[in-house]
Design an enzyme around this catalytic site. Structure first.
Site, PDB file in Angstrom:
ATOM      1  N   THR A  10      12.804   2.497   0.361  1.00 45.48           N
ATOM      2  CA  THR A  10      11.409   2.516  -0.062  1.00 45.48           C
ATOM      3  C   THR A  10      10.842   3.839   0.440  1.00 45.48           C
ATOM      4  OG1 THR A  10      10.608   1.459   1.967  1.00 45.48           O
ATOM      5  CG2 THR A  10      11.103   0.020   0.112  1.00 45.48           C
ATOM      6  N   SER A  11       9.752   4.265  -0.171  1.00 44.34           N
ATOM      7  CA  SER A  11       9.109   5.488   0.297  1.00 44.34           C
ATOM      8  C   SER A  11       8.357   5.181   1.584  1.00 44.34           C
ATOM      9  CB  SER A  11       8.136   6.019  -0.758  1.00 44.34           C
ATOM     10  OG  SER A  11       6.960   5.231  -0.789  1.00 44.34           O
ATOM     11  N   THR A  12       7.916   6.218   2.254  1.00 47.01           N
ATOM     12  CA  THR A  12       7.190   6.033   3.510  1.00 47.01           C
ATOM     13  C   THR A  12       5.827   5.386   3.281  1.00 47.01           C
ATOM     14  OG1 THR A  12       6.374   8.307   3.307  1.00 47.01           O
ATOM     15  CG2 THR A  12       8.328   7.954   4.673  1.00 47.01           C
ATOM     16  N   GLU A  14       5.357   2.850   1.057  1.00 43.50           N
ATOM     17  CA  GLU A  14       5.542   1.473   0.623  1.00 43.50           C
ATOM     18  C   GLU A  14       5.630   0.522   1.804  1.00 43.50           C
ATOM     19  OE1 GLU A  14       8.126   1.090  -3.163  1.00 43.50           O
ATOM     20  OE2 GLU A  14       8.817   2.925  -2.211  1.00 43.50           O
TER      21      GLU A  14
END
Length: 200
Positions: A10-12, A14
């Site tokens: 996941t992105s930072t 999310e």
């Protein structure tokens, strides 16, 4: 014996729950090893590197969606090429859970289509975001991000009340001494050079 190796990302920005959900789905799909990380797709992905390095001939790398692995078709094919060289398969759960044979023309076509969709969706999302910001600015509702230093004003004042110097406060909260000076004095100009006065 061939192994299923999971990769979750996941992105930072999310939520942690999104990463946990991916890990859960990967375990349910039979992955014995799962590599997970919270990092932008544009940044160096250490866990993805580790997963690919760990994979052996006959193994299969598994991820829940194409955009968890790559955000562009070219980025995806760089990974596919690397897996091909190790004779490692690739499985995307959102494609029905079947292994996509990237060594076949059909498999490559499927991945190309889905990678294109993932990239298109991301570009559309960014476009909507830009349009929303532009509209908010036009209506005078967009304030932008709150300055980091000013967000720490209460903490700065509390430390100053304890008798800490500006230099000590700056080091403690991670901002510049000039920002500390502006917060304590309410002035817009930076503190005089070399100033290290103690604020009461």
């Amino acid at each position: 014996m061939a192994m299923l190796i999971g990769y979750a990302r996941t992105s930072t920005l999310e939520q942690e729950a999104g990463l946990e959900a991916q890990e859960r789905d990967l375990r349910a799909a039979g992955c014995e090893e799962v590599y997970a990380e919270r990092v932008s797709s544009m940044s160096e992905r250490a866990e993805l590197r580790a997963a690919i390095k760990f994979a052996r001939k006959g193994d299969t790398l598994v991820c829940t969606k194409v955009d968890r692995l790559a955000r562009s078709a070219s980025g995806l094919w760089d990974i596919v090429k690397e897996l091909d060289e190790k004779n490692v398969g690739l499985r995307i759960l959102s494609l029905g859970g079947d292994t996509v044979d990237t060594r076949s023309a059909t498999g490559r076509l499927i991945l190309t289509i889905f990678a294109g969709f993932a990239q298109f969706e991301r570009e559309m999302m960014l476009e909507r975001q830009r349009e929303g910001i532009a509209k908010a600015k036009a209506e005078g509702a967009y304030k932008g991000r709150k300055p980091t230093a000013m967000a720490k004003a209460d903490q700065v004042k509390a430390l100053a009340a304890k008798g800490m110097s500006m230099s000590q406060i700056a080091a403690e909260v991670g901002i510049g001494k000039g920002s500390v000076h502006r917060i304590l004095t309410g002035k817009t100009s930076a503190a005089p050079s070399g100033s290290d006065a103690t604020a009461a």
